[in-house]
Design a protein around this motif. Sequence first.
Motif, PDB file in Angstrom:
ATOM      1  N   LEU A 125       0.814  -1.206   0.000  1.00 50.38           N
ATOM      2  CA  LEU A 125       0.000   0.000   0.000  1.00 50.38           C
ATOM      3  C   LEU A 125       0.852   1.263   0.000  1.00 50.38           C
ATOM      4  O   LEU A 125       0.540   2.233  -0.702  1.00 50.38           O
ATOM      5  N   MET A 126       1.926   1.260   0.775  1.00 51.06           N
ATOM      6  CA  MET A 126       2.791   2.428   0.837  1.00 51.06           C
ATOM      7  C   MET A 126       3.451   2.693  -0.513  1.00 51.06           C
ATOM      8  O   MET A 126       3.525   3.835  -0.969  1.00 51.06           O
ATOM      9  N   VAL A 127       3.919   1.635  -1.173  1.00 53.08           N
ATOM     10  CA  VAL A 127       4.568   1.793  -2.479  1.00 53.08           C
ATOM     11  C   VAL A 127       3.567   2.299  -3.516  1.00 53.08           C
ATOM     12  O   VAL A 127       3.847   3.240  -4.268  1.00 53.08           O
ATOM     13  N   VAL A 128       2.386   1.679  -3.549  1.00 54.70           N
ATOM     14  CA  VAL A 128       1.363   2.080  -4.526  1.00 54.70           C
ATOM     15  C   VAL A 128       0.919   3.522  -4.287  1.00 54.70           C
ATOM     16  O   VAL A 128       0.769   4.304  -5.236  1.00 54.70           O
ATOM     17  N   ALA A 129       0.711   3.884  -3.028  1.00 52.63           N
ATOM     18  CA  ALA A 129       0.282   5.246  -2.706  1.00 52.63           C
ATOM     19  C   ALA A 129       1.327   6.268  -3.139  1.00 52.63           C
ATOM     20  O   ALA A 129       0.988   7.316  -3.712  1.00 52.63           O
ATOM     21  N   ASN A 130       2.584   5.987  -2.890  1.00 52.29           N
ATOM     22  CA  ASN A 130       3.649   6.905  -3.289  1.00 52.29           C
ATOM     23  C   ASN A 130       3.722   7.057  -4.806  1.00 52.29           C
ATOM     24  O   ASN A 130       3.923   8.166  -5.319  1.00 52.29           O
ATOM     25  N   LEU A 131       3.552   5.940  -5.519  1.00 56.47           N
ATOM     26  CA  LEU A 131       3.595   5.989  -6.980  1.00 56.47           C
ATOM     27  C   LEU A 131       2.425   6.793  -7.542  1.00 56.47           C
ATOM     28  O   LEU A 131       2.589   7.617  -8.454  1.00 56.47           O
ATOM     29  N   LEU A 132       1.236   6.559  -7.009  1.00 55.24           N
ATOM     30  CA  LEU A 132       0.052   7.263  -7.499  1.00 55.24           C
ATOM     31  C   LEU A 132       0.164   8.773  -7.279  1.00 55.24           C
ATOM     32  O   LEU A 132      -0.225   9.571  -8.136  1.00 55.24           O
ATOM     33  N   TYR A 133       0.721   9.150  -6.135  1.00 60.09           N
ATOM     34  CA  TYR A 133       0.777  10.583  -5.820  1.00 60.09           C
ATOM     35  C   TYR A 133       1.834  11.310  -6.646  1.00 60.09           C
ATOM     36  O   TYR A 133       1.806  12.537  -6.730  1.00 60.09           O
ATOM     37  N   THR A 134       2.750  10.577  -7.255  1.00 62.20           N
ATOM     38  CA  THR A 134       3.764  11.237  -8.087  1.00 62.20           C
ATOM     39  C   THR A 134       3.283  11.487  -9.516  1.00 62.20           C
ATOM     40  O   THR A 134       3.948  12.199 -10.267  1.00 62.20           O
ATOM     41  N   ILE A 135       2.126  10.925  -9.898  1.00 64.81           N
ATOM     42  CA  ILE A 135       1.596  11.158 -11.245  1.00 64.81           C
ATOM     43  C   ILE A 135       1.140  12.613 -11.352  1.00 64.81           C
ATOM     44  O   ILE A 135       0.359  13.070 -10.520  1.00 64.81           O
ATOM     45  N   PRO A 136       1.580  13.357 -12.367  1.00 62.29           N
ATOM     46  CA  PRO A 136       1.133  14.750 -12.523  1.00 62.29           C
ATOM     47  C   PRO A 136      -0.388  14.829 -12.649  1.00 62.29           C
ATOM     48  O   PRO A 136      -1.001  14.015 -13.349  1.00 62.29           O
ATOM     49  N   SER A 137      -0.973  15.791 -11.976  1.00 63.55           N
ATOM     50  CA  SER A 137      -2.442  15.888 -11.944  1.00 63.55           C
ATOM     51  C   SER A 137      -3.034  16.094 -13.330  1.00 63.55           C
ATOM     52  O   SER A 137      -4.044  15.465 -13.682  1.00 63.55           O
ATOM     53  N   LEU A 138      -2.438  16.951 -14.139  1.00 65.27           N
ATOM     54  CA  LEU A 138      -2.986  17.214 -15.469  1.00 65.27           C
ATOM     55  C   LEU A 138      -2.959  15.951 -16.318  1.00 65.27           C
ATOM     56  O   LEU A 138      -3.920  15.668 -17.049  1.00 65.27           O
ATOM     57  N   ALA A 139      -1.888  15.176 -16.213  1.00 64.47           N
ATOM     58  CA  ALA A 139      -1.800  13.924 -16.971  1.00 64.47           C
ATOM     59  C   ALA A 139      -2.884  12.950 -16.527  1.00 64.47           C
ATOM     60  O   ALA A 139      -3.508  12.268 -17.344  1.00 64.47           O
ATOM     61  N   LEU A 140      -3.139  12.900 -15.223  1.00 68.83           N
ATOM     62  CA  LEU A 140      -4.168  11.996 -14.705  1.00 68.83           C
ATOM     63  C   LEU A 140      -5.549  12.425 -15.171  1.00 68.83           C
ATOM     64  O   LEU A 140      -6.389  11.574 -15.519  1.00 68.83           O
ATOM     65  N   PHE A 141      -5.818  13.741 -15.205  1.00 70.37           N
ATOM     66  CA  PHE A 141      -7.105  14.234 -15.689  1.00 70.37           C
ATOM     67  C   PHE A 141      -7.345  13.806 -17.136  1.00 70.37           C
ATOM     68  O   PHE A 141      -8.481  13.537 -17.537  1.00 70.37           O
ATOM     69  N   VAL A 142      -6.272  13.761 -17.938  1.00 69.09           N
ATOM     70  CA  VAL A 142      -6.400  13.406 -19.353  1.00 69.09           C
ATOM     71  C   VAL A 142      -6.525  11.899 -19.548  1.00 69.09           C
ATOM     72  O   VAL A 142      -7.237  11.431 -20.434  1.00 69.09           O
ATOM     73  N   VAL A 143      -5.844  11.120 -18.689  1.00 69.67           N
ATOM     74  CA  VAL A 143      -5.837   9.668 -18.845  1.00 69.67           C
ATOM     75  C   VAL A 143      -7.129   9.027 -18.332  1.00 69.67           C
ATOM     76  O   VAL A 143      -7.612   8.042 -18.907  1.00 69.67           O
TER      77      VAL A 143
END
Length: 222
Positions: free
Chosen positions: A59-77
């Motif tokens: 959970l810690m690894v996944v949470a850290n990875l998810l939070y590093t994704i740029p917000s604008l990129a996530l909005f588009v994906v």
Amino acid sequence: MSFFDELGRYLGSANNRGQILGDLGDHVYLALLPLVLGIVLAVAAGWLGHRWAPARQVLMVVANLLYTIPSLALFVVIPGLIGTKILDSVNVVVALTIYTAALLVRPVLDALDAVPPPVVAAATAVGYKPVRRFFAVELPLSVPVLAAGVRVASVSNISLVSVGALIGTGGLGVLFTDGFQREYFSPIVVGIVLTLLLALVVDLVLIGLRNLLTPWTRVGAA
């Protein structure tokens, strides 16, 4: 014409005031709904990680990875992943729910770790089953620590909603993009001030909820 005269003319328009109120309402919805959903997901994940050490590390690894994704990129994906249109506000809700849950996983784990083991043992001894003990004892006692993380997540969401305006969703970010496109500073200033005020009001509400849910902390302080 001075800036304040320009600002007065901008706010004096009924159409502008209507747009501002509408954008503010959209911003509240887009920021607070993901906050609530993210808290629910983070508490569920924290409960699992607190009881099963291997899950905690994952959970810690996944949470850290998810939070590093740029917000604008996530909005588009997100639209491609869930089948929505690019301008659908659901995309922002889903993206910010992911960010909120990712941000709160560690605070939830820390909050549950902070519950005194003797209290948990006493609850077990008087007959509390694991699920009932979690909601009646462990989760309430973890609120003071968890509240700090929720306050950070609320400010983060209120800030990130503005980014969604770049892809055409609502919120106070619309005032920023409109102002920049027209080189008109009044809507930009109004958007900044309202964003700051919204963050302040939400933070004060969260502090009030924390105090309401933890009356024993006030007794101890007195």
